[in-house]
Design an enzyme around this catalytic site. Structure first.
Site, PDB file in Angstrom:
ATOM      1  N   SER A 175       0.855  -1.199   0.000  1.00  0.00           N
ATOM      2  CA  SER A 175       0.000   0.000   0.000  1.00  0.00           C
ATOM      3  C   SER A 175       0.881   1.234   0.000  1.00  0.00           C
ATOM      4  O   SER A 175       2.109   1.149   0.140  1.00  0.00           O
ATOM      5  CB  SER A 175      -0.858   0.001   1.268  1.00  0.00           C
ATOM      6  OG  SER A 175      -0.047   0.373   2.389  1.00  0.00           O
ATOM      7  N   ASP A 176       0.261   2.397  -0.145  1.00  0.00           N
ATOM      8  CA  ASP A 176       1.021   3.605   0.138  1.00  0.00           C
ATOM      9  C   ASP A 176       0.826   3.888   1.633  1.00  0.00           C
ATOM     10  O   ASP A 176       0.104   3.178   2.339  1.00  0.00           O
ATOM     11  CB  ASP A 176       0.550   4.767  -0.758  1.00  0.00           C
ATOM     12  CG  ASP A 176       1.621   5.854  -0.864  1.00  0.00           C
ATOM     13  OD1 ASP A 176       1.646   6.585  -1.862  1.00  0.00           O
ATOM     14  OD2 ASP A 176       2.460   5.960   0.074  1.00  0.00           O
ATOM     15  N   TRP A 177       1.425   4.964   2.107  1.00  0.00           N
ATOM     16  CA  TRP A 177       1.475   5.269   3.536  1.00  0.00           C
ATOM     17  C   TRP A 177       0.063   5.342   4.147  1.00  0.00           C
ATOM     18  O   TRP A 177      -0.678   6.288   3.883  1.00  0.00           O
ATOM     19  CB  TRP A 177       2.198   6.598   3.757  1.00  0.00           C
ATOM     20  CG  TRP A 177       2.535   6.886   5.180  1.00  0.00           C
ATOM     21  CD1 TRP A 177       1.679   7.333   6.147  1.00  0.00           C
ATOM     22  CD2 TRP A 177       3.814   6.760   5.809  1.00  0.00           C
ATOM     23  NE1 TRP A 177       2.339   7.498   7.329  1.00  0.00           N
ATOM     24  CE2 TRP A 177       3.656   7.151   7.163  1.00  0.00           C
ATOM     25  CE3 TRP A 177       5.077   6.369   5.389  1.00  0.00           C
ATOM     26  CZ2 TRP A 177       4.713   7.143   8.067  1.00  0.00           C
ATOM     27  CZ3 TRP A 177       6.137   6.376   6.292  1.00  0.00           C
ATOM     28  CH2 TRP A 177       5.948   6.743   7.612  1.00  0.00           C
ATOM     29  N   ASP A 178      -0.295   4.317   4.912  1.00  0.00           N
ATOM     30  CA  ASP A 178      -1.581   4.273   5.612  1.00  0.00           C
ATOM     31  C   ASP A 178      -2.761   4.346   4.641  1.00  0.00           C
ATOM     32  O   ASP A 178      -3.881   4.696   5.009  1.00  0.00           O
ATOM     33  CB  ASP A 178      -1.668   5.430   6.621  1.00  0.00           C
ATOM     34  CG  ASP A 178      -2.685   5.123   7.728  1.00  0.00           C
ATOM     35  OD1 ASP A 178      -3.208   6.087   8.326  1.00  0.00           O
ATOM     36  OD2 ASP A 178      -2.981   3.928   7.956  1.00  0.00           O
ATOM     37  N   SER A 179      -2.540   4.007   3.387  1.00  0.00           N
ATOM     38  CA  SER A 179      -3.600   4.186   2.385  1.00  0.00           C
ATOM     39  C   SER A 179      -4.710   3.155   2.546  1.00  0.00           C
ATOM     40  O   SER A 179      -5.803   3.343   2.004  1.00  0.00           O
ATOM     41  CB  SER A 179      -2.998   4.093   0.970  1.00  0.00           C
ATOM     42  OG  SER A 179      -2.551   2.774   0.702  1.00  0.00           O
TER      43      SER A 179
END
Ligand code: GLC
Length: 739
Positions: free
Chosen positions: A269-273
């Protein structure tokens, strides 16, 4: 025979790794499997007790933002020697355009049109990152970017799928080398999958609406090429794509990536996405978000805890199978085996050259040299002749900024390695001319003291005024989009005041995006665009200004006349009312009292026309080139054939030079509308003054294939045009038939 053996070796190595993965999975508890899917932030020079405990307990499989090898080895020691199964951590970092030694921002690297050099740059970055204990970088960013308001255009390779593909694949090869387990290789990451560059209004994190044929024909090709090139990982985009954010987009990750492309690498994922899926309004809470991300198939969660907290429950409720988790954890373990982390989990910085070593600086220098684009050069204002200049003014907030010239996305860049334009000019001509320096503005914005009067006085006593302007590093990059892309602050006023002195102006612009230069272009005799050129920006700029080397960069992105033209790109559709120079009506030419009319009107803006200020592929040299004798080796092409295209390029100027010849095609009629031009080839041609060189291109029929109305991929017979020229707006045209 070697190739066959090599392929057999690779296959047997892959089988051996798969066996190790299965053996390890069989010994893991569910909690340990879930722990592998968890990546957390390790920023800082010490190991927190919580992180140490999580690793010991098998609840953490990867860290991001490792600050040095010592911390990395300390974390790794806990994982390898104190956890039950001793599974090593994989450490990730954003190594986007260099690590300590910083190369031009990727948009500047694209301006080199030199994939081999970009590959070399990634290699240098990999070695410095590996020295620091990094195993995995979150690059290349291969989002097609057509909107200069978007801060992340700085991190991209620009607006064109073909150029982005060439650069993205080169970067993957540079980072990963021939074998991920080599000590100087790091895993690459194709990001952000997909369509992030279409963020509405260029506002970061904003909604994207991309019809499938546009997604498949424009935004996906660089990712497909990266997958085919063996990129080790993919990262999901933050963005909402047609109502389904990438982190939950089963179409992208299951149907396309895993199904159609047969991709076997790892996804993150992207950051906390994942948890942000609830902010998008797609899910109601972390459990639902984790469930949807698992269905989409994101193997690892970056900087969030939805997986850690909810996967076990989702399995207990029968919503996710442990078999599915095994597949995803298998992808993570495979990456760790491929990186050789089980055999060599620790990093010895002494195994590597020093940061900023001569080889690293030489690559940064060459990349900066080749990234510079000469946009204007009236009356041969450049190159400067140091024999004829007794007083040179160096003016502006970007002349002597070791950090700002590095650009966005540098966490580890070392400004002490930077050589600024002011320093480089002093070294180059300081003993033959009097140099007068005035910063004039504390920064490029209205952010502090201003002393434009001193700049004017400086310019008045000089034979030429070198103005170093642009954007500080922080004005582009993630979350830093601008609605107005003029030179910020009072820089335009500074140019006007210096112009009033009558001293010729050479503007050197450092920025993370195309800026709207319309207001200042007429006041400058020459404009050199330097993007953010990195550690060696100074010597590159100085040598170009004084003719030690000619500028060879070409634009990877169109420059707008006005921000209202955005998104702006050369490979646009023709529309039913295509604008032409003789159909454009300028707003000031409309007679007073005119009544409403649309007959004969076409697709343009009354106050900007339809052309860019500078087209994709544009760049001046210190000489001139002429194209002639375009030839095709056949008038017709069938599927499976290759068209050979040749053209003569003559250097009609007085200086040797390098031209980047570009080949474009147009499919005139399709089952869906097709772009008016598409880049399908380019090559760098050195031509001495007065000489003629013949450039030859091979255009394969499969390069004419696209996703058609019925979503199948292939070619369609019909009339095609082919151009070869210096940029997207100029060139010689011939036609051929695909039958
Ligand atoms: C950021 C970016 C992504 C980056 C990641 C880790 O938010 O979107 O490109 O790799 O977080 O820093």
């Amino acid at each position: 025979m070697n190739k066959v053996l090599n392929r057999m070796d690779l296959q047997s190595e892959s089988n051996a790794i798969d066996q190790k993965v299965q053996d390890l999975l069989a010994r893991m508890t569910l909690a340990e499997k879930i722990g592998q899917m968890n990546q957390q932030d390790a920023t800082g020079d010490t190991v927190s007790a919580d992180m140490a405990e999580a690793i010991r307990a098998g609840r953490l499989g990867s860290v991001i933002n490792l600050s040095n090898a010592a911390v990395g080895n300390e974390l790794q020691k806990i994982a390898v020697e104190e956890s039950r199964l001793g599974i090593p951590l994989v450490a990730a970092r954003d190594v986007i355009h260099g690590f300590k030694t910083i190369q031009p921002i990727p948009l500047g690297q694209a301006a080199t049109w030199n994939p081999d050099l970009v590959q070399e740059g990634a290699r240098v970055a990999a070695l410095e990152a590996r020295k620091n204990g990094i195993h995995w970088t979150f690059a290349p960013m291969i989002d097609i970017s057509r909107d200069a308001r978007w801060g992340r255009i700085a991190e991209s390779f620009g607006e064109d799928p073909f150029l982005t593909t060439q650069m993205g694949v080169a970067m993957v090869m540079g980072f990963q080398g021939d074998d991920l387990s080599d000590n100087g290789s790091i895993a690459a990451c194709a990001k952000h999958f997909a369509g992030y560059g279409a963020s509405e209004t260029g506002r970061d994190y904003n909604t994207t609406n991309i019809p499938e044929n546009e997604l498949r024909n424009v935004y996906l090709p660089p990712f497909k090429a990266a997958a085919d090139a063996g990129v080790a990982t993919f990262m999901a985009s933050f963005s909402d794509i047609d109502g389904i954010p990438a982190s939950a987009n089963e179409f992208l990750f299951q149907q396309v990536l895993r199904g159609e492309w047969r991709y076997e690498g790892m996804t993150i994922s992207d950051w906390d996405s994942i948890r942000q899926l609830s902010d998008h309004g797609l899910t109601d809470g972390d459990r639902d978000a984790a469930h949807q991300a698992l269905i989409a198939g994101l193997d690892m969660e970056m900087a969030g805890d939805a997986y850690l907290n909810h996967i076990e429950g989702l399995i207990d409720e029968g919503l996710v199978s442990e078999h599915r988790i095994d597949q995803m954890v298998g992808n993570i373990l495979r990456l760790k085996f491929q990186l050789g982390l089980f055999e060599n989990p620790y990093t010895d910085p002494d195994d590597f050259e020093e940061y900023g070593n001569p080889a690293a600086m030489a690559v940064a220098r060459q990349m900066a040299d080749e990234s510079l684009v000469l946009l204007k050069n009236d009356n041969a204002a450049l190159p400067l002749d140091k024999q004829k200049l007794s007083d040179i003014a160096i003016i502006g907030p970007m002349a002597d900024e070791p950090y700002e010239q590095l650009g966005t996305w540098i966490f580890d860049g070392d400004p002490d390695l930077s050589i600024t334009p002011k320093s480089a000019i002093e070294a180059l001509v300081g003993n033959s001319a009097r140099l007068h320096y005035s910063r004039a503005l504390e920064c490029t914005r209205n952010c502090g003291w201003e002393d434009i009067d001193s700049a004017v006085l400086t310019a008045e006593k000089a034979d030429v005024a070198l103005l170093f302007l642009g954007e500080e590093s922080i004005l582009s990059g993630e979350a830093h989009s601008r609605a107005n892309i003029n030179l910020p602050g009072r820089q335009e006023e500074l140019i006007q005041k210096v112009k009033a002195t009558g001293t010729p102006i050479v503007a050197v612009i450092q920025a993370g995006r195309p800026l709207t230069l319309t207001n200042i272009l007429d006041d400058c005799d020459a404009v050199l665009y330097a993007w953010h050129p990195g550690s060696m920006g100074g010597p590159a700029i100085a040598d170009t200004l004084f003719g030690v080397r000619p500028p060879t960069g070409r634009l990877p992105v169109s420059f707008p006349r006005a921000v209202g033209q955005l998104p702006l790109y050369y490979n646009h559709k023709n529309t039913g009312r295509p604008a032409t120079d003789d159909t454009v009506i300028a707003i000031d030419d409309i007679p007073i009292g005119s009544t409403q009319t649309s007959l004969g009107m076409t697709a343009f803006h009354l106050d900007a026309g339809y052309r860019p200020l500078f087209p994709f592929g544009f760049g001046l040299s210190y000489t001139e080139f002429e194209y002639a004798n375009l030839t095709l080796d056949r008038p017709e092409l069938t599927d499976g054939q290759t068209l050979t295209v040749t053209v003569d390029i003559t250097n009609t100027g007085k200086r040797d030079g390098t031209e980047i010849a570009q080949l474009y095609v147009r499919d005139h009629v399709g089952s869906i509308t097709r772009p008016i031009k598409e880049l399908k080839g380019f090559q760098s041609v050195d031509v001495r003054a007065g000489e003629t060189k013949t450039a030859s291109f091979e255009l394969k029929s499969e390069q004419l294939a696209f996703y058609r109305r019925n979503k199948s991929f292939g070619t369609e017979p019909g009339k095609f045009s082919v151009w070869v020229g210096p940029n997207a707006d100029e060139g010689i045209e011939l036609q051929f038939q695909l039958i």
